[in-house]
Design an enzyme around this catalytic site. Sequence first.
Site, PDB file in Angstrom:
ATOM      1  N   LYS A 190       8.735  -4.376 -20.556  1.00 30.18           N
ATOM      2  CA  LYS A 190       7.780  -3.329 -20.896  1.00 30.18           C
ATOM      3  C   LYS A 190       6.396  -3.768 -20.423  1.00 30.18           C
ATOM      4  O   LYS A 190       6.040  -4.941 -20.577  1.00 30.18           O
ATOM      5  CB  LYS A 190       7.806  -3.185 -22.427  1.00 30.18           C
ATOM      6  CG  LYS A 190       7.088  -1.991 -22.957  1.00 30.18           C
ATOM      7  CD  LYS A 190       7.292  -1.896 -24.465  1.00 30.18           C
ATOM      8  CE  LYS A 190       6.051  -1.249 -25.046  1.00 30.18           C
ATOM      9  NZ  LYS A 190       6.072  -1.063 -26.467  1.00 30.18           N
ATOM     10  N   LYS A 218      -0.029  -6.360 -21.815  1.00 31.45           N
ATOM     11  CA  LYS A 218      -1.041  -7.381 -21.484  1.00 31.45           C
ATOM     12  C   LYS A 218      -0.496  -8.778 -21.736  1.00 31.45           C
ATOM     13  O   LYS A 218      -0.740  -9.693 -20.969  1.00 31.45           O
ATOM     14  CB  LYS A 218      -2.281  -7.167 -22.357  1.00 31.45           C
ATOM     15  CG  LYS A 218      -3.293  -6.265 -21.712  1.00 31.45           C
ATOM     16  CD  LYS A 218      -4.618  -6.337 -22.424  1.00 31.45           C
ATOM     17  CE  LYS A 218      -4.740  -5.352 -23.544  1.00 31.45           C
ATOM     18  NZ  LYS A 218      -4.529  -3.967 -23.354  1.00 31.45           N
ATOM     19  N   LYS A 254       7.334 -10.647 -35.941  1.00 33.47           N
ATOM     20  CA  LYS A 254       6.037 -11.315 -35.881  1.00 33.47           C
ATOM     21  C   LYS A 254       6.113 -12.733 -36.415  1.00 33.47           C
ATOM     22  O   LYS A 254       5.411 -13.625 -35.944  1.00 33.47           O
ATOM     23  CB  LYS A 254       4.995 -10.498 -36.651  1.00 33.47           C
ATOM     24  CG  LYS A 254       4.589  -9.270 -35.868  1.00 33.47           C
ATOM     25  CD  LYS A 254       3.461  -8.532 -36.495  1.00 33.47           C
ATOM     26  CE  LYS A 254       3.087  -7.350 -35.602  1.00 33.47           C
ATOM     27  NZ  LYS A 254       2.188  -6.425 -36.253  1.00 33.47           N
TER      28      LYS A 254
HETATM   29  P1  ADP Z   1       0.009  -4.152 -25.217  1.00 34.89           P
HETATM   30  O1  ADP Z   1       1.488  -4.385 -25.388  1.00 34.89           O
HETATM   31  O2  ADP Z   1      -0.380  -4.163 -23.783  1.00 34.89           O
HETATM   32  O3  ADP Z   1      -0.829  -5.081 -26.065  1.00 34.89           O
HETATM   33  P2  ADP Z   1      -0.439  -2.225 -27.310  1.00 34.89           P
HETATM   34  O4  ADP Z   1       0.630  -2.848 -28.140  1.00 34.89           O
HETATM   35  O5  ADP Z   1      -1.848  -2.435 -27.705  1.00 34.89           O
HETATM   36  O6  ADP Z   1      -0.241  -2.667 -25.791  1.00 34.89           O
HETATM   37  O7  ADP Z   1      -0.130  -0.657 -27.252  1.00 34.89           O
HETATM   38  C1  ADP Z   1      -1.010   0.399 -27.557  1.00 34.89           C
HETATM   39  C2  ADP Z   1      -0.240   1.705 -27.494  1.00 34.89           C
HETATM   40  O8  ADP Z   1       0.295   1.892 -26.180  1.00 34.89           O
HETATM   41  C3  ADP Z   1       0.953   1.775 -28.434  1.00 34.89           C
HETATM   42  O9  ADP Z   1       1.044   3.092 -28.948  1.00 34.89           O
HETATM   43  C4  ADP Z   1       2.132   1.482 -27.571  1.00 34.89           C
HETATM   44  O10 ADP Z   1       3.319   2.116 -28.030  1.00 34.89           O
HETATM   45  C5  ADP Z   1       1.714   2.046 -26.229  1.00 34.89           C
HETATM   46  N1  ADP Z   1       2.281   1.232 -25.164  1.00 34.89           N
HETATM   47  C6  ADP Z   1       1.938  -0.039 -24.864  1.00 34.89           C
HETATM   48  N2  ADP Z   1       2.636  -0.498 -23.805  1.00 34.89           N
HETATM   49  C7  ADP Z   1       3.449   0.518 -23.439  1.00 34.89           C
HETATM   50  C8  ADP Z   1       4.427   0.677 -22.403  1.00 34.89           C
HETATM   51  N3  ADP Z   1       4.691  -0.306 -21.547  1.00 34.89           N
HETATM   52  N4  ADP Z   1       5.083   1.852 -22.321  1.00 34.89           N
HETATM   53  C9  ADP Z   1       4.821   2.863 -23.175  1.00 34.89           C
HETATM   54  N5  ADP Z   1       3.910   2.784 -24.172  1.00 34.89           N
HETATM   55  C10 ADP Z   1       3.236   1.635 -24.306  1.00 34.89           C
END
Ligand code: ADP
Length: 339
Positions: free
Chosen positions: A208, A211, A128
């Site tokens: 991965k 957003k 971070k």
């Molecule tokens: P983003 O990366 O889109 O902001 P978050 O970090 O808010 O998503 O993730 C919320 C939850 O969803 C977490 O538990 C995370 O491990 C899971 N998650 C997010 N993206 C993925 C992905 N591409 N594959 C599997 N799990 C995911």
Amino acid sequence: MTTELAPAPAPAPAPAARPRIFSGIQPSGIVHLGNDLGAIRNYVRLQYEYEAIYCIVDYHALTSSHDPELLRTRTREMAASLLALGLDPERCTLFVQSHRPEHTELAWLLCTVTPVSWLERTPTYKEKKQNQPDDINHGLLTYPVLQAADIVIYKASLVPVGKDQAAHLELSREIVRAFNSRYGETFPEPQAVFTEAPIVLGTDGVKKMSKSVGNTIDIFAEPDTIRKQVMSMVTDTKRILRTDPGRPEVCNVCQLHRSFGDDYETIWEGERTARTGCVDTKRLLADRIIEHYREPRERYAELMAQPELVDEILAAGAERLRPKAQATMAEVRERMGLR
Ligand code: ADP
């Protein structure tokens, strides 16, 4: 003559208490396919097996987001998303972290048993710092202490994690050990409940789904948008001609089919033998995703049209946790001499 009294029937055994699990999710707004397959499907499943507490962690979000209106909106969107996808407030407790401010008090108290060096070596802190070099705030450093407080304030013994995330829990366990050894056995050391969850790649087929990358499939979007997103997906890059055999094990579209039907092996066979082309396989995936999320999409729209209902559910969740949080804080204050 003695009359033998029949023994009184034993009281019915109390239903076995289900082990308590805790998990926090960032209020990142409307969820995408990766969130559902990677986390939320498991949340829904676990609410039937455990006493599940799910927390939308808005305090944590403040370490990297500073727009109050956006945070409020995203918190509600996340709550509506979770409810639409199957979290049942009768079966689990869903609440917003800042509605139980005891979390922050406990985090402060746990800070006093946590060496700074433990926090500085945390991989997520290092990551971070790189991601937001102009905003290395103190909250980023103490994030894992607040995470530990989130879990132990309810004396949750279990935390659902993917196999690759077990290390994240280790710091919470170390903090608990440090507290218990200084002030006496107070908190259980949280253990991981390993869940099978795929890492979902984005429409680019490389990163991965996230957003922040902009490679998402938005499950609550209009069917046309979902179809466009799925049709734009990168498949097996070595399959140039329609007649080339496909390699399902490296094709993101084929991998996603595993989560939308039992017949994925037949679909894979079609790709391997070039009986089907990438476009056919994508079309089928788009149909299935649209169909699978049709009801949740409607529920999401209904919930967002009644924000007061979502807020009520969240308030009731926080209220249900009040006695537990307050009891833990009373015990901790007592042990630490805060009287
Ligand atoms: P983003 O990366 O889109 O902001 P978050 O970090 O808010 O998503 O993730 C919320 C939850 O969803 C977490 O538990 C995370 O491990 C899971 N998650 C997010 N993206 C993925 C992905 N591409 N594959 C599997 N799990 C995911």
